[in-house]
Design a protein around this motif. Structure first.
Motif, PDB file in Angstrom:
ATOM      1  N   THR A 115       0.028   1.263  -3.646  1.00 16.79           N
ATOM      2  CA  THR A 115       1.228   0.488  -3.323  1.00 16.79           C
ATOM      3  C   THR A 115       2.434   1.416  -3.453  1.00 16.79           C
ATOM      4  OG1 THR A 115       1.663  -0.179  -5.604  1.00 16.79           O
ATOM      5  CG2 THR A 115       0.207  -1.628  -4.303  1.00 16.79           C
ATOM      6  N   SER A 116       3.566   0.960  -2.973  1.00 17.96           N
ATOM      7  CA  SER A 116       4.802   1.740  -3.130  1.00 17.96           C
ATOM      8  C   SER A 116       5.108   1.983  -4.600  1.00 17.96           C
ATOM      9  CB  SER A 116       5.983   1.002  -2.484  1.00 17.96           C
ATOM     10  OG  SER A 116       5.782   0.873  -1.111  1.00 17.96           O
ATOM     11  N   ALA A 117       4.902   0.958  -5.425  1.00 22.97           N
ATOM     12  CA  ALA A 117       5.188   1.082  -6.858  1.00 22.97           C
ATOM     13  C   ALA A 117       4.267   2.105  -7.518  1.00 22.97           C
ATOM     14  CB  ALA A 117       5.059  -0.271  -7.546  1.00 22.97           C
ATOM     15  N   HIS A 118       2.971   2.060  -7.189  1.00 21.33           N
ATOM     16  CA  HIS A 118       2.037   3.028  -7.764  1.00 21.33           C
ATOM     17  C   HIS A 118       2.340   4.445  -7.288  1.00 21.33           C
ATOM     18  CE1 HIS A 118      -0.589  -0.556  -8.555  1.00 21.33           C
ATOM     19  NE2 HIS A 118      -0.681   0.094  -9.701  1.00 21.33           N
ATOM     20  N   LEU A 119       2.773   4.564  -6.036  1.00 24.17           N
ATOM     21  CA  LEU A 119       3.141   5.878  -5.506  1.00 24.17           C
ATOM     22  C   LEU A 119       4.371   6.417  -6.241  1.00 24.17           C
ATOM     23  CD1 LEU A 119       1.729   7.529  -3.362  1.00 24.17           C
ATOM     24  CD2 LEU A 119       3.277   6.572  -1.671  1.00 24.17           C
ATOM     25  N   ALA A 125       5.248  10.714 -12.602  1.00 23.44           N
ATOM     26  CA  ALA A 125       4.299  11.336 -13.528  1.00 23.44           C
ATOM     27  C   ALA A 125       3.931  12.763 -13.129  1.00 23.44           C
ATOM     28  CB  ALA A 125       3.035  10.484 -13.618  1.00 23.44           C
ATOM     29  N   GLY A 126       4.374  13.189 -11.954  1.00 23.07           N
ATOM     30  CA  GLY A 126       4.049  14.542 -11.501  1.00 23.07           C
ATOM     31  C   GLY A 126       2.624  14.698 -11.014  1.00 23.07           C
ATOM     32  N   ASP A 127       2.035  13.613 -10.530  1.00 18.94           N
ATOM     33  CA  ASP A 127       0.669  13.649 -10.014  1.00 18.94           C
ATOM     34  C   ASP A 127       0.593  14.647  -8.847  1.00 18.94           C
ATOM     35  OD1 ASP A 127      -1.760  13.068  -8.607  1.00 18.94           O
ATOM     36  OD2 ASP A 127      -1.768  11.050  -9.445  1.00 18.94           O
ATOM     37  N   PRO A 128      -0.378  15.560  -8.868  1.00 22.65           N
ATOM     38  CA  PRO A 128      -0.489  16.572  -7.813  1.00 22.65           C
ATOM     39  C   PRO A 128      -0.702  15.996  -6.410  1.00 22.65           C
ATOM     40  CG  PRO A 128      -2.037  17.030  -9.610  1.00 22.65           C
ATOM     41  CD  PRO A 128      -1.353  15.744  -9.926  1.00 22.65           C
ATOM     42  N   ILE A 129      -1.213  14.765  -6.315  1.00 21.07           N
ATOM     43  CA  ILE A 129      -1.400  14.162  -4.990  1.00 21.07           C
ATOM     44  C   ILE A 129      -0.064  14.047  -4.263  1.00 21.07           C
ATOM     45  CG2 ILE A 129      -1.241  11.742  -5.729  1.00 21.07           C
ATOM     46  CD1 ILE A 129      -3.637  13.055  -3.046  1.00 21.07           C
ATOM     47  N   ILE A 130       1.021  13.861  -5.003  1.00 20.88           N
ATOM     48  CA  ILE A 130       2.342  13.729  -4.385  1.00 20.88           C
ATOM     49  C   ILE A 130       2.721  15.021  -3.661  1.00 20.88           C
ATOM     50  CG2 ILE A 130       4.803  13.316  -4.795  1.00 20.88           C
ATOM     51  CD1 ILE A 130       2.993  10.810  -5.090  1.00 20.88           C
ATOM     52  N   ASP A 131       2.477  16.174  -4.287  1.00 15.92           N
ATOM     53  CA  ASP A 131       2.768  17.452  -3.625  1.00 15.92           C
ATOM     54  C   ASP A 131       1.931  17.614  -2.362  1.00 15.92           C
ATOM     55  OD1 ASP A 131       4.674  18.180  -5.517  1.00 15.92           O
ATOM     56  OD2 ASP A 131       3.197  19.223  -6.772  1.00 15.92           O
ATOM     57  N   THR A 132       0.680  17.222  -2.441  1.00 15.62           N
ATOM     58  CA  THR A 132      -0.190  17.295  -1.265  1.00 15.62           C
ATOM     59  C   THR A 132       0.349  16.409  -0.146  1.00 15.62           C
ATOM     60  OG1 THR A 132      -2.130  17.755  -2.627  1.00 15.62           O
ATOM     61  CG2 THR A 132      -2.540  16.845  -0.431  1.00 15.62           C
ATOM     62  N   ASP A 136       1.803  17.584   3.684  1.00 10.84           N
ATOM     63  CA  ASP A 136       1.185  17.390   4.990  1.00 10.84           C
ATOM     64  C   ASP A 136       0.932  15.967   5.447  1.00 10.84           C
ATOM     65  OD1 ASP A 136      -1.501  19.235   3.547  1.00 10.84           O
ATOM     66  OD2 ASP A 136      -1.349  17.061   3.484  1.00 10.84           O
ATOM     67  N   ALA A 137       1.502  14.961   4.812  1.00  5.71           N
ATOM     68  CA  ALA A 137       1.310  13.589   5.302  1.00  5.71           C
ATOM     69  C   ALA A 137       1.966  13.430   6.666  1.00  5.71           C
ATOM     70  CB  ALA A 137       1.884  12.578   4.314  1.00  5.71           C
ATOM     71  N   ARG A 138       1.184  12.921   7.593  1.00  6.60           N
ATOM     72  CA  ARG A 138       1.648  12.704   8.969  1.00  6.60           C
ATOM     73  C   ARG A 138       1.525  11.210   9.270  1.00  6.60           C
ATOM     74  NH1 ARG A 138      -0.544  16.169  14.143  1.00  6.60           N
ATOM     75  NH2 ARG A 138       0.711  15.084  15.701  1.00  6.60           N
ATOM     76  N   PRO A 139       2.657  10.517   9.481  1.00  8.66           N
ATOM     77  CA  PRO A 139       2.606   9.065   9.697  1.00  8.66           C
ATOM     78  C   PRO A 139       1.731   8.676  10.887  1.00  8.66           C
ATOM     79  CG  PRO A 139       4.876   9.821   9.440  1.00  8.66           C
ATOM     80  CD  PRO A 139       4.025  11.039   9.571  1.00  8.66           C
ATOM     81  N   LEU A 140       0.952   7.624  10.708  1.00  9.92           N
ATOM     82  CA  LEU A 140       0.149   7.079  11.797  1.00  9.92           C
ATOM     83  C   LEU A 140       0.653   5.711  12.222  1.00  9.92           C
ATOM     84  CD1 LEU A 140      -3.557   7.916  10.845  1.00  9.92           C
ATOM     85  CD2 LEU A 140      -2.106   9.007  12.558  1.00  9.92           C
ATOM     86  N   ALA A 141       0.928   4.858  11.257  1.00 10.26           N
ATOM     87  CA  ALA A 141       1.354   3.494  11.592  1.00 10.26           C
ATOM     88  C   ALA A 141       2.159   2.925  10.442  1.00 10.26           C
ATOM     89  CB  ALA A 141       0.128   2.614  11.867  1.00 10.26           C
ATOM     90  N   GLY A 142       3.031   1.984  10.779  1.00  8.34           N
ATOM     91  CA  GLY A 142       3.851   1.343   9.762  1.00  8.34           C
ATOM     92  C   GLY A 142       5.027   2.207   9.360  1.00  8.34           C
ATOM     93  N   GLN A 143       5.568   1.886   8.212  1.00  7.13           N
ATOM     94  CA  GLN A 143       6.738   2.604   7.710  1.00  7.13           C
ATOM     95  C   GLN A 143       6.389   4.054   7.391  1.00  7.13           C
ATOM     96  OE1 GLN A 143       8.187   0.519   4.299  1.00  7.13           O
ATOM     97  NE2 GLN A 143       8.888  -1.244   5.469  1.00  7.13           N
ATOM     98  N   ASP A 144       7.349   4.922   7.594  1.00  7.93           N
ATOM     99  CA  ASP A 144       7.192   6.327   7.230  1.00  7.93           C
ATOM    100  C   ASP A 144       7.108   6.430   5.703  1.00  7.93           C
ATOM    101  OD1 ASP A 144       7.251   9.069   6.963  1.00  7.93           O
ATOM    102  OD2 ASP A 144       9.229   9.330   7.871  1.00  7.93           O
ATOM    103  N   VAL A 145       6.125   7.176   5.205  1.00  6.55           N
ATOM    104  CA  VAL A 145       5.931   7.293   3.753  1.00  6.55           C
ATOM    105  C   VAL A 145       6.825   8.361   3.121  1.00  6.55           C
ATOM    106  CG1 VAL A 145       3.558   6.448   3.809  1.00  6.55           C
ATOM    107  CG2 VAL A 145       3.997   8.900   4.005  1.00  6.55           C
ATOM    108  N   THR A 146       7.497   9.148   3.941  1.00  7.01           N
ATOM    109  CA  THR A 146       8.326  10.248   3.415  1.00  7.01           C
ATOM    110  C   THR A 146       9.311   9.781   2.350  1.00  7.01           C
ATOM    111  OG1 THR A 146       8.077  11.397   5.514  1.00  7.01           O
ATOM    112  CG2 THR A 146       9.838  12.165   4.065  1.00  7.01           C
ATOM    113  N   PRO A 147      10.045   8.675   2.553  1.00  2.04           N
ATOM    114  CA  PRO A 147      10.970   8.223   1.485  1.00  2.04           C
ATOM    115  C   PRO A 147      10.256   7.856   0.184  1.00  2.04           C
ATOM    116  CG  PRO A 147      11.498   7.138   3.555  1.00  2.04           C
ATOM    117  CD  PRO A 147      10.204   7.880   3.773  1.00  2.04           C
ATOM    118  N   LEU A 148       9.018   7.403   0.281  1.00  2.27           N
ATOM    119  CA  LEU A 148       8.267   7.039  -0.924  1.00  2.27           C
ATOM    120  C   LEU A 148       7.852   8.280  -1.711  1.00  2.27           C
ATOM    121  CD1 LEU A 148       5.868   4.348   0.605  1.00  2.27           C
ATOM    122  CD2 LEU A 148       8.007   3.967  -0.630  1.00  2.27           C
ATOM    123  N   LEU A 149       7.817   9.437  -1.040  1.00  7.59           N
ATOM    124  CA  LEU A 149       7.380  10.673  -1.687  1.00  7.59           C
ATOM    125  C   LEU A 149       8.531  11.531  -2.164  1.00  7.59           C
ATOM    126  CD1 LEU A 149       4.686  11.598   0.987  1.00  7.59           C
ATOM    127  CD2 LEU A 149       4.302  10.452  -1.212  1.00  7.59           C
TER     128      LEU A 149
END
Length: 152
Positions: A115-119, A125-132, A136-149
């Motif tokens: 979810t947005s909150a978990h992200l 928390a500095g989870d390494p998945i965020i750096d990944t 390279d996250a490339r939006p496919l559908a829905g809202q762009d996730v860039t602001p969440l990251l």
């Protein structure tokens, strides 16, 4: 196609002189797999979230080797799926999307469902998945996730 036997194998070469080559070439020149993937992903969102207001809160992005363009035959497809809640509907959506994407691409599909909150918690928390995902996250559908990251 021309076929040449080499030992126990057969090698195929595209025969550009063949009468049907112009039609095959034209079809491949107009092929846009990213557009098709985005369209089909949006269709799966609409199936599981028929309320347009709720569907608008769902995001799907591809990341990893497919997003970077360095995938090979052994690569899987990594999808970030952000839903409003982690409930049965979200899990059913993620499972269906994984199944459909496997059918569309022939690749194994790994879903990172959140979810947005978990992200946001993972970001703080500095989870390494965020750096990944940032890399390279490339939006496919829905809202762009860039602001969440983005860093707060």
């Amino acid at each position: 196609m021309t076929a040449t036997r080499v030992g126990g194998s057969v090698l195929y070469d595209l025969n550009r002189a063949h009468l049907t080559f112009p039609a095959i070439d034209a079809a491949f020149q107009h092929l846009d797999p990213w557009h098709e993937l985005r369209s089909r992903t949006a269709g799966v969102i609409d199936l599981h979230y028929p309320d347009p207001d709720l569907a608008a809160t769902v995001s799907v992005a591809v990341f990893g080797s497919v997003a970077r363009g360095d995938a090979d035959l052994e690569s899987d497809m990594d999808l970030l799926v952000v839903t409003p809640l982690l409930d049965e509907n979200a899990q059913a959506f993620a499972d269906d999307l994984a199944l459909q994407a496997r059918r569309w691409t022939g690749q194994d599909v790994q879903i990172y469902l959140t979810t947005s909150a978990h992200l946001a918690d993972a970001r703080v928390a500095g989870d390494p998945i965020i750096d990944t995902l940032r890399a390279d996250a490339r939006p496919l559908a829905g809202q762009d996730v860039t602001p969440l990251l983005a860093a707060s």
